[in-house]
Scaffold this motif. Structure first.
Motif, PDB file in Angstrom:
ATOM      1  N   THR A 131      48.286 -71.659  -9.561  1.00  0.00           N
ATOM      2  CA  THR A 131      48.255 -71.731  -8.105  1.00  0.00           C
ATOM      3  C   THR A 131      48.527 -73.150  -7.634  1.00  0.00           C
ATOM      4  N   ALA A 132      49.052 -73.254  -6.411  1.00  0.00           N
ATOM      5  CA  ALA A 132      49.266 -74.553  -5.775  1.00  0.00           C
ATOM      6  C   ALA A 132      48.175 -74.830  -4.747  1.00  0.00           C
ATOM      7  N   ASP A 133      47.183 -73.959  -4.666  1.00  0.00           N
ATOM      8  CA  ASP A 133      46.120 -74.077  -3.659  1.00  0.00           C
ATOM      9  C   ASP A 133      45.086 -75.142  -4.015  1.00  0.00           C
ATOM     10  N   ASN A 134      44.354 -75.560  -2.994  1.00  0.00           N
ATOM     11  CA  ASN A 134      43.084 -76.246  -3.214  1.00  0.00           C
ATOM     12  C   ASN A 134      42.089 -75.153  -3.600  1.00  0.00           C
ATOM     13  N   ILE A 135      41.562 -75.226  -4.815  1.00  0.00           N
ATOM     14  CA  ILE A 135      40.708 -74.148  -5.325  1.00  0.00           C
ATOM     15  C   ILE A 135      39.416 -74.058  -4.521  1.00  0.00           C
ATOM     16  N   THR A 136      39.022 -72.828  -4.196  1.00  0.00           N
ATOM     17  CA  THR A 136      37.792 -72.612  -3.436  1.00  0.00           C
ATOM     18  C   THR A 136      37.189 -71.262  -3.836  1.00  0.00           C
ATOM     19  N   ALA A 137      36.198 -70.798  -3.064  1.00  0.00           N
ATOM     20  CA  ALA A 137      35.459 -69.589  -3.445  1.00  0.00           C
ATOM     21  C   ALA A 137      36.346 -68.352  -3.566  1.00  0.00           C
ATOM     22  N   ARG A 138      37.352 -68.225  -2.703  1.00  0.00           N
ATOM     23  CA  ARG A 138      38.179 -67.012  -2.734  1.00  0.00           C
ATOM     24  C   ARG A 138      38.974 -66.871  -4.029  1.00  0.00           C
ATOM     25  N   HIS A 139      39.139 -67.991  -4.757  1.00  0.00           N
ATOM     26  CA  HIS A 139      39.838 -67.909  -6.044  1.00  0.00           C
ATOM     27  C   HIS A 139      38.921 -67.375  -7.151  1.00  0.00           C
ATOM     28  N   LEU A 140      37.645 -67.248  -6.852  1.00  0.00           N
ATOM     29  CA  LEU A 140      36.675 -66.828  -7.865  1.00  0.00           C
ATOM     30  C   LEU A 140      36.178 -65.407  -7.649  1.00  0.00           C
ATOM     31  N   ILE A 141      36.854 -64.667  -6.772  1.00  0.00           N
ATOM     32  CA  ILE A 141      36.519 -63.252  -6.593  1.00  0.00           C
ATOM     33  C   ILE A 141      37.742 -62.396  -6.927  1.00  0.00           C
ATOM     34  N   ASN A 142      37.468 -61.181  -7.370  1.00  0.00           N
ATOM     35  CA  ASN A 142      38.498 -60.160  -7.503  1.00  0.00           C
ATOM     36  C   ASN A 142      38.401 -59.250  -6.287  1.00  0.00           C
ATOM     37  N   ILE A 143      39.475 -58.583  -5.967  1.00  0.00           N
ATOM     38  CA  ILE A 143      39.452 -57.675  -4.822  1.00  0.00           C
ATOM     39  C   ILE A 143      39.980 -56.307  -5.248  1.00  0.00           C
ATOM     40  N   LYS A 144      39.128 -55.291  -5.079  1.00  0.00           N
ATOM     41  CA  LYS A 144      39.586 -53.919  -5.282  1.00  0.00           C
ATOM     42  C   LYS A 144      39.916 -53.338  -3.905  1.00  0.00           C
ATOM     43  N   ARG A 145      40.793 -52.347  -3.875  1.00  0.00           N
ATOM     44  CA  ARG A 145      41.249 -51.804  -2.592  1.00  0.00           C
ATOM     45  C   ARG A 145      41.164 -50.284  -2.575  1.00  0.00           C
ATOM     46  N   ILE A 146      40.605 -49.768  -1.488  1.00  0.00           N
ATOM     47  CA  ILE A 146      40.623 -48.331  -1.216  1.00  0.00           C
ATOM     48  C   ILE A 146      41.804 -48.088  -0.290  1.00  0.00           C
ATOM     49  N   THR A 183      41.897 -77.196   2.689  1.00  0.00           N
ATOM     50  CA  THR A 183      40.592 -76.706   2.234  1.00  0.00           C
ATOM     51  C   THR A 183      39.870 -77.778   1.425  1.00  0.00           C
ATOM     52  N   ALA A 184      38.602 -78.018   1.759  1.00  0.00           N
ATOM     53  CA  ALA A 184      37.802 -79.000   1.018  1.00  0.00           C
ATOM     54  C   ALA A 184      37.660 -78.547  -0.428  1.00  0.00           C
ATOM     55  N   SER A 185      38.109 -79.383  -1.356  1.00  0.00           N
ATOM     56  CA  SER A 185      38.126 -78.987  -2.759  1.00  0.00           C
ATOM     57  C   SER A 185      38.217 -80.207  -3.655  1.00  0.00           C
ATOM     58  N   LEU A 186      37.621 -80.102  -4.846  1.00  0.00           N
ATOM     59  CA  LEU A 186      37.723 -81.157  -5.851  1.00  0.00           C
ATOM     60  C   LEU A 186      38.592 -80.701  -7.028  1.00  0.00           C
ATOM     61  N   THR A 187      39.258 -79.551  -6.883  1.00  0.00           N
ATOM     62  CA  THR A 187      40.189 -79.068  -7.893  1.00  0.00           C
ATOM     63  C   THR A 187      41.464 -78.646  -7.179  1.00  0.00           C
ATOM     64  N   LEU A 188      42.533 -79.410  -7.386  1.00  0.00           N
ATOM     65  CA  LEU A 188      43.757 -79.241  -6.614  1.00  0.00           C
ATOM     66  C   LEU A 188      44.865 -78.669  -7.506  1.00  0.00           C
ATOM     67  N   GLY A 189      45.237 -77.433  -7.244  1.00  0.00           N
ATOM     68  CA  GLY A 189      46.258 -76.774  -8.050  1.00  0.00           C
ATOM     69  C   GLY A 189      47.626 -77.427  -7.902  1.00  0.00           C
ATOM     70  N   CYS A 190      48.425 -77.359  -8.957  1.00  0.00           N
ATOM     71  CA  CYS A 190      49.756 -77.972  -8.960  1.00  0.00           C
ATOM     72  C   CYS A 190      50.882 -76.949  -9.023  1.00  0.00           C
ATOM     73  N   GLY A 191      50.542 -75.661  -8.946  1.00  0.00           N
ATOM     74  CA  GLY A 191      51.561 -74.630  -8.897  1.00  0.00           C
ATOM     75  C   GLY A 191      52.471 -74.614 -10.118  1.00  0.00           C
ATOM     76  N   SER A 192      53.581 -73.893  -9.989  1.00  0.00           N
ATOM     77  CA  SER A 192      54.497 -73.764 -11.114  1.00  0.00           C
ATOM     78  C   SER A 192      55.181 -75.082 -11.455  1.00  0.00           C
ATOM     79  N   TYR A 193      55.296 -75.995 -10.476  1.00  0.00           N
ATOM     80  CA  TYR A 193      55.853 -77.317 -10.779  1.00  0.00           C
ATOM     81  C   TYR A 193      55.042 -78.010 -11.879  1.00  0.00           C
ATOM     82  N   GLY A 194      53.714 -77.825 -11.814  1.00  0.00           N
ATOM     83  CA  GLY A 194      52.832 -78.493 -12.766  1.00  0.00           C
ATOM     84  C   GLY A 194      52.269 -77.582 -13.834  1.00  0.00           C
TER      85      GLY A 194
END
Length: 511
Positions: free
Chosen positions: A436-451, A421-432
């Protein structure tokens, strides 16, 4: 004189904090309106901002190099393009507003909702590209953003944010949805991270700043340092591998945290690797030159000299009193020690390499592991090999979040030459120490409620009768004993009475 300096600092802090408070106030008001926008409206704004940022990429690259004295204009332009249209392409089709998925089989409906106002901390090494990136993913997820630029990169960062702001307003976004501090101070940045109306922090910067973000009491995405080893396996195409490594290391003069920091080479291909490095503009330091450069890399052992960050190899050589041929692209010294007090083994953020020799694959893994352990755990590792077993082995055993194979680590980790994922913020996970260990993107900035609908029938058993009877039997016995003692019966055998009463009750229940 000292009093005047202290007063000036207090005045600057006060001005900066006032500006921050106003920016957050406006952002909160704007975000309340923005969260009522439809997905189409949001997507139209994000696209317009990305296009405007892309068009300004070259201009802002030039301003960034002039202001910070770091990097290469042509390379910062590429980073700006990745941070604008590259990021846009990776997020444009994501659903981030309202109902984002419906699973008819499991009868689950997912609904996205934003965090609110995000605090964005922007570094001096990648100021404009990071400003683009954080703005775009915030807008895509229906959040507002208030940015604190690095004091050494204020002009270019604010200019980048202004481009995004104007484009967003032009496309229909509410005024104030993008804010910033034009005279940032550490006090204002700290206040921003602790502000009650900030719901999430995107922190890119030094270790101290990232730790401050994590200790703010707010949700935060921060990144650990990179100290990326690159292993050249005996199966590698050495000529191609070396060209990629040198191109990656010299990209923007090494300012990207995913850039390779030390070469680990299998002894069977060492001579060929050295030859190819020299063919690609590398200068190998003598023992005396290595000592000179060590004192420039880290005058205080364990700490990187910020004066070399993002500078060219020729410039750093000159700072060290070393004469190198014109056109020298990188400086290399052979090394066999690893530690925070060993200057060539730390993250250098400049075109300087340590070269380690591994007798076999096991030693190569050991060297890479030790390099990561002194700074860089969880970030990335680069690998040049044509042996899939070697790739899997490194992938399974190395404490990193990304293993970049046969590519430029610097921009490959950010998604420019890989499918990441194109990103300028690269997560280092629990090792670091990151969430998160993800490449940070838009989905990390939303919450999700579930019905969730009931889809399984569960029979809830009633309490068994035997339990009820045991309870009532015990109660009866207790009452009999109480009555007996209440009548002051002497020499009473309570155990005998208990057994007698229980026996009578059992006979009664059987009948």
């Amino acid at each position: 004189m000292r009093k005047e300096g202290a007063k000036l600092e207090l005045d600057n802090d006060s001005t900066s904090i006032k500006e921050m408070l106003e920016a957050v106030r406006l952002a909160k008001e704007a975000q309340a309106k923005y969260q009522e926008f439809s997905q189409d409206q949001v997507d139209r704004i994000v696209k317009h901002v990305a296009e405007a940022a892309y068009q300004a990429s070259e201009k802002l690259a030039r301003i960034a190099v002039e202001e910070t004295g770091m990097g290469v204009t042509e390379h910062k332009k590429i980073k700006n393009e990745l941070g604008s249209m590259g990021v846009y392409q990776s997020i444009k089709d994501e659903k981030t507003v309202g109902i984002i998925s419906e699973n008819k089989k499991e009868k689950i409906t997912e609904i996205a909702y934003p965090f609110g106002v995000i605090a964005g901390i922007v570094p001096t090494t990648n100021p404009t590209s990071t400003a683009f990136f954080k703005t775009l993913i915030s807008l895509k997820s229906q959040n507002a953003i208030v940015v604190s630029p690095h004091p050494s990169a204020v002009k270019c960062t604010v200019e980048a944010l202004q481009v995004c702001h104007d484009a967003a307003i032009e496309a229909g976004a509410p005024e104030g949805i993008i804010g910033w501090i034009s005279r940032p101070t550490m006090a204002a940045t700290t206040e921003l991270m602790h502000h009650q109306d900030i719901q999430l922090i995107l922190a890119t910067g030094g270790g101290g700043l990232v730790r401050a973000a994590y200790s703010s009491g707010k949700p935060a995405y921060g990144v650990g340092p990179g100290n990326v080893p690159v292993y050249i396996d005996r199966s590698a195409n050495v000529s191609k591998a070396v060209k990629l490594i040198v191109d990656s290391k010299t990209f923007d003069n090494g300012t990207i945290c995913a850039t390779e920091q030390a070469i680990v080479v299998h002894k069977n291909v060492k001579e060929m690797t050295i030859r190819e490095l020299k063919n690609n503009g590398a200068y190998f330091l003598s023992a005396s030159e290595k000592a000179l450069l060590e004192n420039v890399i880290s005058p205080i052992r364990g700490k990187l000299n910020p004066a070399i960050v993002g500078k060219s190899a020729e410039r750093i050589a000159s700072m060290s009193g070393i004469k190198v041929p014109a056109g020298t692209r990188i400086l290399i010294a052979e090394e066999d020690s690893i530690g925070k007090e060993i200057p060539f083994s730390i993250e250098k953020l400049s075109p300087i390499f340590a070269l380690y020799t591994a007798a076999d694959l096991e030693e190569a893994k050991k060297i890479c592991q030790e390099l990561l352990n002194i700074g860089g755990r969880g970030h990335s590792l680069a690998l040049h090999t044509n042996d899939d077993d070697v790739t899997r082995m490194f992938g399974l055993e190395m404490p990193v979040s990304r293993v970049l194979v046969n590519t430029l680590a610097s921009i490959g980790a950010a998604g420019a030459t890989t499918g990441l994922t194109a990103s300028l913020t690269l997560g280092c996970g629990s090792y670091g120490g990151n969430i998160t260990a993800d490449n940070i993107t838009a989905r990390h900035l939303i919450n999700i409620k579930r019905i969730a609908y009931g889809i399984k029938d569960v029979e809830i058993p009633k309490p068994s009768q035997s339990i009820e009877k045991r309870v009532s039997n015990d109660e009866i016995v207790e009452q009999v004993i109480k009555k007996a003692t209440g009548n002051q019966m002497k020499n009473i055998d309570t155990e005998m009475i208990t057994q007698l009463v229980k026996s009578v009750i059992e006979q009664y229940q059987k009948s």
